[in-house]
Design an enzyme around this catalytic site. Structure first.
Site, mmCIF file in Angstrom:
data_model
loop_
_atom_site.group_PDB
_atom_site.id
_atom_site.type_symbol
_atom_site.label_atom_id
_atom_site.label_comp_id
_atom_site.label_asym_id
_atom_site.label_seq_id
_atom_site.Cartn_x
_atom_site.Cartn_y
_atom_site.Cartn_z
ATOM 1 C CD GLU A 66 -2.997 -1.087 0.296
ATOM 2 O OE1 GLU A 66 -3.280 0.020 -0.231
ATOM 3 O OE2 GLU A 66 -3.580 -2.143 0.034
ATOM 4 C CG ASP A 67 1.362 5.693 -2.131
ATOM 5 O OD1 ASP A 67 2.163 6.082 -1.250
ATOM 6 O OD2 ASP A 67 1.147 6.325 -3.173
#
Length: 95
Positions: A66-67
């Site tokens: 996930e960013d």
């Protein structure tokens, strides 16, 4: 990165046509990146790159990275640890 003693001079850039002809592997973080890169690679004659999710090498089986950009410091640490695990596993497999 500083917390882990890693000096960094990061410059982001788009993946280029030459990247598909130069690199053996292009590893990405999520399914959207994977889909886009596979679509682009399909337009490249003699594409040599194998395009995969970096998370596919995670021993903890966390496929998507996930960013953390809009998250907190803990989110960046989580992503750092996940990337380290995945990179170690990738290198062990192909060394």
């Amino acid at each position: 990165m500083r917390k882990h003693g890693i000096n960094m001079n990061h410059i982001a850039r788009q993946v280029t046509k030459d990247d598909f002809l130069t690199y053996d592997y292009i590893l990405c973080m999520d399914e959207s990146n994977l889909r886009d890169l596979k679509r682009k690679s399909g337009q490249i004659k003699n594409c040599k790159s194998k395009i995969e999710l970096l998370g596919s090498y995670d021993p903890q089986k966390l496929l998507i990275i996930e960013d953390p950009y809009y998250g907190n410091e803990e989110d960046f640490e989580t992503v750092y640890q996940q990337c380290v695990r995945c990179c170690k596993s990738f290198l062990e497999k192909y060394s």
